[in-house]
Design a protein around this motif. Sequence first.
Motif, PDB file in Angstrom:
ATOM      1  N   LEU A  20     -34.929  14.723 -53.150  1.00 15.12           N
ATOM      2  CA  LEU A  20     -35.534  15.305 -51.936  1.00 15.12           C
ATOM      3  C   LEU A  20     -36.972  15.759 -52.225  1.00 15.12           C
ATOM      4  O   LEU A  20     -37.899  15.452 -51.485  1.00 15.12           O
ATOM      5  CB  LEU A  20     -34.670  16.469 -51.451  1.00 15.12           C
ATOM      6  N   SER A  21     -37.136  16.446 -53.347  1.00 14.32           N
ATOM      7  CA  SER A  21     -38.465  17.020 -53.639  1.00 14.32           C
ATOM      8  C   SER A  21     -39.495  15.935 -53.933  1.00 14.32           C
ATOM      9  O   SER A  21     -40.661  16.060 -53.544  1.00 14.32           O
ATOM     10  CB  SER A  21     -38.375  17.989 -54.817  1.00 14.32           C
ATOM     11  N   GLN A  22     -39.073  14.843 -54.566  1.00 15.75           N
ATOM     12  CA  GLN A  22     -40.016  13.759 -54.860  1.00 15.75           C
ATOM     13  C   GLN A  22     -40.583  13.174 -53.570  1.00 15.75           C
ATOM     14  O   GLN A  22     -41.772  12.887 -53.480  1.00 15.75           O
ATOM     15  CB  GLN A  22     -39.310  12.654 -55.660  1.00 15.75           C
ATOM     16  N   GLY A  23     -39.711  13.002 -52.568  1.00  9.02           N
ATOM     17  CA  GLY A  23     -40.151  12.463 -51.283  1.00  9.02           C
ATOM     18  C   GLY A  23     -41.156  13.398 -50.626  1.00  9.02           C
ATOM     19  O   GLY A  23     -42.193  12.964 -50.105  1.00  9.02           O
ATOM     20  N   VAL A  24     -40.876  14.706 -50.671  1.00  9.95           N
ATOM     21  CA  VAL A  24     -41.772  15.675 -50.017  1.00  9.95           C
ATOM     22  C   VAL A  24     -43.116  15.701 -50.734  1.00  9.95           C
ATOM     23  O   VAL A  24     -44.173  15.715 -50.092  1.00  9.95           O
ATOM     24  CB  VAL A  24     -41.139  17.098 -50.022  1.00  9.95           C
ATOM     25  N   GLN A  25     -43.092  15.702 -52.080  1.00  5.42           N
ATOM     26  CA  GLN A  25     -44.358  15.847 -52.824  1.00  5.42           C
ATOM     27  C   GLN A  25     -45.331  14.711 -52.511  1.00  5.42           C
ATOM     28  O   GLN A  25     -46.535  14.920 -52.427  1.00  5.42           O
ATOM     29  CB  GLN A  25     -44.097  15.925 -54.334  1.00  5.42           C
ATOM     30  N   THR A  43     -42.389  25.586 -49.704  1.00  3.29           N
ATOM     31  CA  THR A  43     -42.495  24.359 -48.898  1.00  3.29           C
ATOM     32  C   THR A  43     -41.105  23.937 -48.415  1.00  3.29           C
ATOM     33  O   THR A  43     -40.095  24.522 -48.820  1.00  3.29           O
ATOM     34  CB  THR A  43     -43.051  23.194 -49.756  1.00  3.29           C
ATOM     35  N   ALA A  44     -41.094  22.875 -47.615  1.00  2.00           N
ATOM     36  CA  ALA A  44     -39.807  22.327 -47.147  1.00  2.00           C
ATOM     37  C   ALA A  44     -38.940  21.910 -48.329  1.00  2.00           C
ATOM     38  O   ALA A  44     -37.711  21.949 -48.255  1.00  2.00           O
ATOM     39  CB  ALA A  44     -40.072  21.132 -46.242  1.00  2.00           C
ATOM     40  N   GLY A  48     -35.191  22.857 -48.778  1.00  2.00           N
ATOM     41  CA  GLY A  48     -34.298  21.687 -48.748  1.00  2.00           C
ATOM     42  C   GLY A  48     -33.517  21.555 -50.044  1.00  2.00           C
ATOM     43  O   GLY A  48     -32.310  21.278 -50.042  1.00  2.00           O
ATOM     44  N   SER A  49     -34.192  21.763 -51.159  1.00  2.00           N
ATOM     45  CA  SER A  49     -33.541  21.657 -52.462  1.00  2.00           C
ATOM     46  C   SER A  49     -32.431  22.711 -52.585  1.00  2.00           C
ATOM     47  O   SER A  49     -31.329  22.419 -53.071  1.00  2.00           O
ATOM     48  CB  SER A  49     -34.592  21.845 -53.568  1.00  2.00           C
ATOM     49  N   ASP A  88     -37.267  19.684 -39.637  1.00  2.00           N
ATOM     50  CA  ASP A  88     -37.754  18.786 -40.699  1.00  2.00           C
ATOM     51  C   ASP A  88     -36.903  18.950 -41.961  1.00  2.00           C
ATOM     52  O   ASP A  88     -36.529  17.970 -42.606  1.00  2.00           O
ATOM     53  CB  ASP A  88     -39.220  19.101 -41.067  1.00  2.00           C
ATOM     54  N   ILE A  89     -36.612  20.218 -42.309  1.00  2.00           N
ATOM     55  CA  ILE A  89     -35.817  20.480 -43.515  1.00  2.00           C
ATOM     56  C   ILE A  89     -34.410  19.896 -43.343  1.00  2.00           C
ATOM     57  O   ILE A  89     -33.865  19.269 -44.254  1.00  2.00           O
ATOM     58  CB  ILE A  89     -35.750  22.009 -43.796  1.00  2.00           C
ATOM     59  N   THR A  90     -33.858  20.078 -42.153  1.00  7.75           N
ATOM     60  CA  THR A  90     -32.502  19.567 -41.897  1.00  7.75           C
ATOM     61  C   THR A  90     -32.458  18.050 -42.053  1.00  7.75           C
ATOM     62  O   THR A  90     -31.530  17.490 -42.645  1.00  7.75           O
ATOM     63  CB  THR A  90     -32.039  19.971 -40.476  1.00  7.75           C
ATOM     64  N   LYS A  91     -33.493  17.383 -41.553  1.00  6.07           N
ATOM     65  CA  LYS A  91     -33.538  15.917 -41.681  1.00  6.07           C
ATOM     66  C   LYS A  91     -33.618  15.513 -43.162  1.00  6.07           C
ATOM     67  O   LYS A  91     -32.941  14.575 -43.603  1.00  6.07           O
ATOM     68  CB  LYS A  91     -34.731  15.355 -40.886  1.00  6.07           C
ATOM     69  N   LEU A  92     -34.432  16.256 -43.917  1.00 10.54           N
ATOM     70  CA  LEU A  92     -34.556  15.967 -45.358  1.00 10.54           C
ATOM     71  C   LEU A  92     -33.203  16.102 -46.053  1.00 10.54           C
ATOM     72  O   LEU A  92     -32.807  15.258 -46.858  1.00 10.54           O
ATOM     73  CB  LEU A  92     -35.530  16.954 -46.017  1.00 10.54           C
ATOM     74  N   VAL A  93     -32.496  17.181 -45.741  1.00  9.26           N
ATOM     75  CA  VAL A  93     -31.199  17.446 -46.379  1.00  9.26           C
ATOM     76  C   VAL A  93     -30.197  16.356 -45.975  1.00  9.26           C
ATOM     77  O   VAL A  93     -29.485  15.795 -46.812  1.00  9.26           O
ATOM     78  CB  VAL A  93     -30.678  18.854 -45.994  1.00  9.26           C
ATOM     79  N   ARG A  94     -30.185  16.048 -44.680  1.00 11.50           N
ATOM     80  CA  ARG A  94     -29.253  15.030 -44.159  1.00 11.50           C
ATOM     81  C   ARG A  94     -29.508  13.683 -44.835  1.00 11.50           C
ATOM     82  O   ARG A  94     -28.594  13.042 -45.353  1.00 11.50           O
ATOM     83  CB  ARG A  94     -29.476  14.925 -42.640  1.00 11.50           C
ATOM     84  N   ASP A  95     -30.777  13.267 -44.866  1.00 12.38           N
ATOM     85  CA  ASP A  95     -31.117  11.952 -45.456  1.00 12.38           C
ATOM     86  C   ASP A  95     -30.812  11.923 -46.950  1.00 12.38           C
ATOM     87  O   ASP A  95     -30.364  10.907 -47.479  1.00 12.38           O
ATOM     88  CB  ASP A  95     -32.607  11.629 -45.240  1.00 12.38           C
TER      89      ASP A  95
END
Length: 348
Positions: A20-25, A43-44, A48-49, A88-95
């Motif tokens: 998750l964090s790699q995608g956000v960075q 950050t998100a 998310g993490s 946005d965070i929810t989408k990150l967690v879901r994906d």
Amino acid sequence: MSYEKELGAAKKAVSLAARLSQGVQKTLLQSEVWTKSDKTPVTAADYGSQAVVSLVLERELKPATLSLVAEEDTRDLRKKGSEEFLEDITKLVRDTLASDESYAGSSITTEDVLNAIDCGKSQGGSSGCHWVLDPIDGTRGFVRGEQYAVGLALLVEGKVVVGVMACPNLPLSSAVVEKDDKSCQDNVGCLFFAATGSGAYVQPLNGNSPPQEVRVSSNENLEEAKFLESYHMPIPLHSSIAKKLGITALPVRIDSQAKYAAVSRGDAEMYLRFTLVGYREWIWDHAAGSIITTEAGGVVCDAEGIPLDFSKGKRLDHNRGIIVTTKKLKPLILKAVRESMEEENIRV
Ligand SMILES: Nc1ncnc2c1ncn2[C@@H]1O[C@H](COP(=O)(O)O)[C@@H](OP(=O)(O)O)[C@H]1O
Ligand SMILES: [Mg+2]
Ligand SMILES: [Mg+2]
Ligand SMILES: [Mg+2]
């Protein structure tokens, strides 16, 4: 006691949180960096993490109650005006969860994410089992596009017994490499882990290679030694100590607990952390890192040589300073620390 099941769950949780964090960075904008009430960034990816680790531990271990001591809380996320950020965070967690076969098809709502983050409210302590999480350690490094870590540890009766740390940007070869060494800089992403009495290991974060045991450096020649400190707070006392020891190289500044991992792998011989007077360290900044270093044959102690105490709640209870090094160098370093502190009139 073996902690195989807990270690497996922790590795899965941390690996997914790192994904998750790699995608956000990669796509992070300065406008997406929020500032918390203590003036530190978030950050998100931090939120998310934390949600991902909390949900994965819950699903994998199905504990009666999950006790999690973690850095982030939902105060800011529940405020008016945060709805879009929370979505946005929810989408990150879901994906992220959906990217793992075993969780495909599970639905995650914003309420699930808020509850998962809030699960991290535990206070820790000297009895029972508590997970300790820094969802993004070194957020400043993360924001700069540099080093950061996801650190997760298990505390049993006040002692750290399992530690897992993902360092998505750390070279597989060494943390101390020249900035223009392309081959090292391209081959990055490490997953370190350790369980009490079983040694410390590293494996590529996004690969399938088997884990390799890590050991601290056997170098006793301080003239050739490398030492690490935080990126954001160069401390004059560190330079005095290094000078006294005869270390000739300049300190290598790295964000996050990746510094512990670097000492455990023998990339450097010493990590010093003398923060400002009165600052009390959070346990999540040290729990995973400390067991990885000690299981690799290293030592983690304060300026008096006393091991860190993780049993007193969310903050570490220790004297001034944290020293991470090898068993052989410990007496020499403690002597240099004592002399430098006396000369500079700094009390433990
Ligand atoms: N002024 C300060 N003195 C000491 N530690 C601080 C600090 N400001 C932030 N920190 C802590 O230091 C951690 C980062 O350590 P390092 O400097 O080794 O990268 C931060 O973790 P987070 O980034 O998880 O908030 C935070 O908990
Ligand atoms: Mg923080
Ligand atoms: Mg931290
Ligand atoms: Mg953090």
